[in-house]
Design an enzyme around this catalytic site. Sequence first.
Site, PDB file in Angstrom:
ATOM      1  N   TRP A 105       6.652 -45.627  -6.686  1.00 14.38           N
ATOM      2  CA  TRP A 105       7.599 -46.249  -7.615  1.00 14.38           C
ATOM      3  C   TRP A 105       8.714 -46.952  -6.854  1.00 14.38           C
ATOM      4  O   TRP A 105       9.334 -46.377  -5.965  1.00 14.38           O
ATOM      5  CB  TRP A 105       8.220 -45.213  -8.529  1.00 14.38           C
ATOM      6  CG  TRP A 105       7.377 -44.479  -9.513  1.00 14.38           C
ATOM      7  CD1 TRP A 105       7.786 -43.392 -10.244  1.00 14.38           C
ATOM      8  CD2 TRP A 105       6.022 -44.733  -9.929  1.00 14.38           C
ATOM      9  NE1 TRP A 105       6.764 -42.971 -11.074  1.00 14.38           N
ATOM     10  CE2 TRP A 105       5.671 -43.778 -10.899  1.00 14.38           C
ATOM     11  CE3 TRP A 105       5.056 -45.682  -9.567  1.00 14.38           C
ATOM     12  CZ2 TRP A 105       4.413 -43.738 -11.515  1.00 14.38           C
ATOM     13  CZ3 TRP A 105       3.801 -45.641 -10.164  1.00 14.38           C
ATOM     14  CH2 TRP A 105       3.496 -44.690 -11.123  1.00 14.38           C
ATOM     15  N   ASN A 222       3.550 -49.869 -14.579  1.00 14.49           N
ATOM     16  CA  ASN A 222       2.598 -48.771 -14.522  1.00 14.49           C
ATOM     17  C   ASN A 222       1.997 -48.509 -15.905  1.00 14.49           C
ATOM     18  O   ASN A 222       2.711 -48.154 -16.834  1.00 14.49           O
ATOM     19  CB  ASN A 222       3.290 -47.495 -14.020  1.00 14.49           C
ATOM     20  CG  ASN A 222       2.370 -46.290 -14.065  1.00 14.49           C
ATOM     21  OD1 ASN A 222       1.262 -46.322 -13.558  1.00 14.49           O
ATOM     22  ND2 ASN A 222       2.826 -45.216 -14.713  1.00 14.49           N
ATOM     23  N   GLU A 223       0.694 -48.739 -16.024  1.00 14.93           N
ATOM     24  CA  GLU A 223      -0.095 -48.436 -17.222  1.00 14.93           C
ATOM     25  C   GLU A 223       0.481 -49.056 -18.507  1.00 14.93           C
ATOM     26  O   GLU A 223       0.862 -48.344 -19.443  1.00 14.93           O
ATOM     27  CB  GLU A 223      -0.240 -46.920 -17.389  1.00 14.93           C
ATOM     28  CG  GLU A 223      -0.952 -46.260 -16.229  1.00 14.93           C
ATOM     29  CD  GLU A 223      -1.237 -44.783 -16.446  1.00 14.93           C
ATOM     30  OE1 GLU A 223      -2.131 -44.249 -15.768  1.00 14.93           O
ATOM     31  OE2 GLU A 223      -0.560 -44.148 -17.299  1.00 14.93           O
ATOM     32  N   TYR A 303      -9.331 -41.380 -15.201  1.00 10.69           N
ATOM     33  CA  TYR A 303      -9.001 -39.985 -15.492  1.00 10.69           C
ATOM     34  C   TYR A 303     -10.009 -39.413 -16.492  1.00 10.69           C
ATOM     35  O   TYR A 303      -9.670 -39.182 -17.658  1.00 10.69           O
ATOM     36  CB  TYR A 303      -7.581 -39.870 -16.057  1.00 10.69           C
ATOM     37  CG  TYR A 303      -6.499 -40.099 -15.041  1.00 10.69           C
ATOM     38  CD1 TYR A 303      -6.072 -39.064 -14.213  1.00 10.69           C
ATOM     39  CD2 TYR A 303      -5.906 -41.341 -14.897  1.00 10.69           C
ATOM     40  CE1 TYR A 303      -5.071 -39.271 -13.279  1.00 10.69           C
ATOM     41  CE2 TYR A 303      -4.908 -41.565 -13.969  1.00 10.69           C
ATOM     42  CZ  TYR A 303      -4.489 -40.517 -13.156  1.00 10.69           C
ATOM     43  OH  TYR A 303      -3.499 -40.716 -12.223  1.00 10.69           O
ATOM     44  N   GLU A 343      -5.488 -45.532  -9.366  1.00 12.87           N
ATOM     45  CA  GLU A 343      -5.269 -44.114  -9.660  1.00 12.87           C
ATOM     46  C   GLU A 343      -6.606 -43.497 -10.030  1.00 12.87           C
ATOM     47  O   GLU A 343      -7.218 -43.883 -11.031  1.00 12.87           O
ATOM     48  CB  GLU A 343      -4.299 -43.901 -10.833  1.00 12.87           C
ATOM     49  CG  GLU A 343      -2.843 -44.203 -10.541  1.00 12.87           C
ATOM     50  CD  GLU A 343      -1.923 -43.764 -11.686  1.00 12.87           C
ATOM     51  OE1 GLU A 343      -2.299 -42.825 -12.431  1.00 12.87           O
ATOM     52  OE2 GLU A 343      -0.848 -44.370 -11.848  1.00 12.87           O
ATOM     53  N   TRP A 385      -4.890 -40.032  -6.931  1.00  9.75           N
ATOM     54  CA  TRP A 385      -3.657 -39.525  -7.530  1.00  9.75           C
ATOM     55  C   TRP A 385      -3.676 -38.011  -7.428  1.00  9.75           C
ATOM     56  O   TRP A 385      -4.613 -37.379  -7.887  1.00  9.75           O
ATOM     57  CB  TRP A 385      -3.537 -39.927  -8.997  1.00  9.75           C
ATOM     58  CG  TRP A 385      -2.262 -39.435  -9.592  1.00  9.75           C
ATOM     59  CD1 TRP A 385      -2.013 -38.185 -10.100  1.00  9.75           C
ATOM     60  CD2 TRP A 385      -1.035 -40.164  -9.715  1.00  9.75           C
ATOM     61  NE1 TRP A 385      -0.717 -38.087 -10.527  1.00  9.75           N
ATOM     62  CE2 TRP A 385      -0.092 -39.290 -10.305  1.00  9.75           C
ATOM     63  CE3 TRP A 385      -0.641 -41.462  -9.391  1.00  9.75           C
ATOM     64  CZ2 TRP A 385       1.221 -39.687 -10.581  1.00  9.75           C
ATOM     65  CZ3 TRP A 385       0.651 -41.848  -9.660  1.00  9.75           C
ATOM     66  CH2 TRP A 385       1.573 -40.958 -10.253  1.00  9.75           C
TER      67      TRP A 385
END
Length: 442
Positions: A105, A222-223, A303, A343, A385
Amino acid sequence: MESLWKERKAYPLLGFLSIAVFFYLNFCDDLAFPILWQPKMMGFVGTNSTQFVINDDNREQSVFYVNGWNSYWLMEVSVWSTSRSKVSEMFRRGSLMGMTVCRTWAFSDGDRHDALQIAPGVFNEMVFQGLDFVIAEAKKHQIRLILCLVNNLDAFGGKDQYVKWAQEAGVDVSSSTDSFFSHPTIKRYYKNYIRAILTRKNSLTGLRYSEEPAVFAWELINEPRCTSSSSAPFLQTWITEMAAFIKSLDQNHLVTVGLEGFYGSQTTERSGVNPGEWAASLGTDFIQNSAIEYIDFASVHAYPESWITDADLEEKARFLSRWVDYHINDAERVLKKPVLFTEVGSSLHTNNQGTNDRDFLLKITYDKVYESAKKKQAGAGVLIWQLMVEGVESYNDEFSLVAWEHPSTYKLILEHSCRLRIMFEKGETNKEVNHADPCFGS
């Protein structure tokens, strides 16, 4: 006489410089003065069709495939000199596993004492110096950084904080966080933030961030997700506008979106690849968002455990295999850009046969990217991640690990780094290693 005077004056100066270099090399984690010794030169990363390349001093290009990791916590831990050694240790250990890129970040928004941007355009210099240290220390270990510029989620402020700032300023703005992508005032706040980051002169290296080759790429968000699928056009316009704005300030670095990789309503023929019907309603679209001219490479997250929670390991593996295949193929044939799996996360679970599910799922992604690399295609790398070191447990989540405490995962990461390096042993990945080579034991 003048020559002798200069000679005598030079001796103390040389002595001072020698002492300064000694202190930097041995105690640099706790000191905060400009770096007098510069690490080995690094070239900027670019793209050549579906591959990453690095231009060296002779303007020759080397192909660059990525094995890397996420450690989102680096800037915050670097604020205090007493904890900077943990950041140094993370880079050291990542390098020892042969990894070359770390994603982290470069944002923290709000009125907290440890926030980087405490109000629109108002910055905490101490936190900025923490980010300076992260970049300088990554460079020291020959690690490149993907720096993410804002969060879609509320953690560390995110787009919700930008909306709140606009409301507090009396701007007539909807409370929906989708306003982040559409309202002119909020977009101006974000552009000002981008400008501050890119023009920042590092207090340790003396380089502006826009001139720093240790930065691999800028990630817009991010996302990204929309609360309503009707906001999809606003997101598409926002990506175009913000990526173009970065390029107007910085011609050295790559730009990516930060997508999870979901296929949207515009690509119905891919809907079956998504982890569920819900994924197409988030306003994002992997192909449409990644195809924008100023986006240099595509990004994908994976994920399977979070996205298809009721599935068994075999079903999760089938999903992941298809997920990776489709995104590599679309990057190769449709987008004609590299794709990074930025990720890839899985929790530690050992089944009755003693198999580590995390290793099993991670290996699927590694193997498919490796096969793509062998064919010189668009699968350009994987970032796990996330990796931790001892003493930063407060940043832990269910997918975090201290890799060296899990030998099978450590071995898997190292082996993947080494096979990529061996495949492209004439490339930049080898030329930049400045420690005992973990792949060859030299």
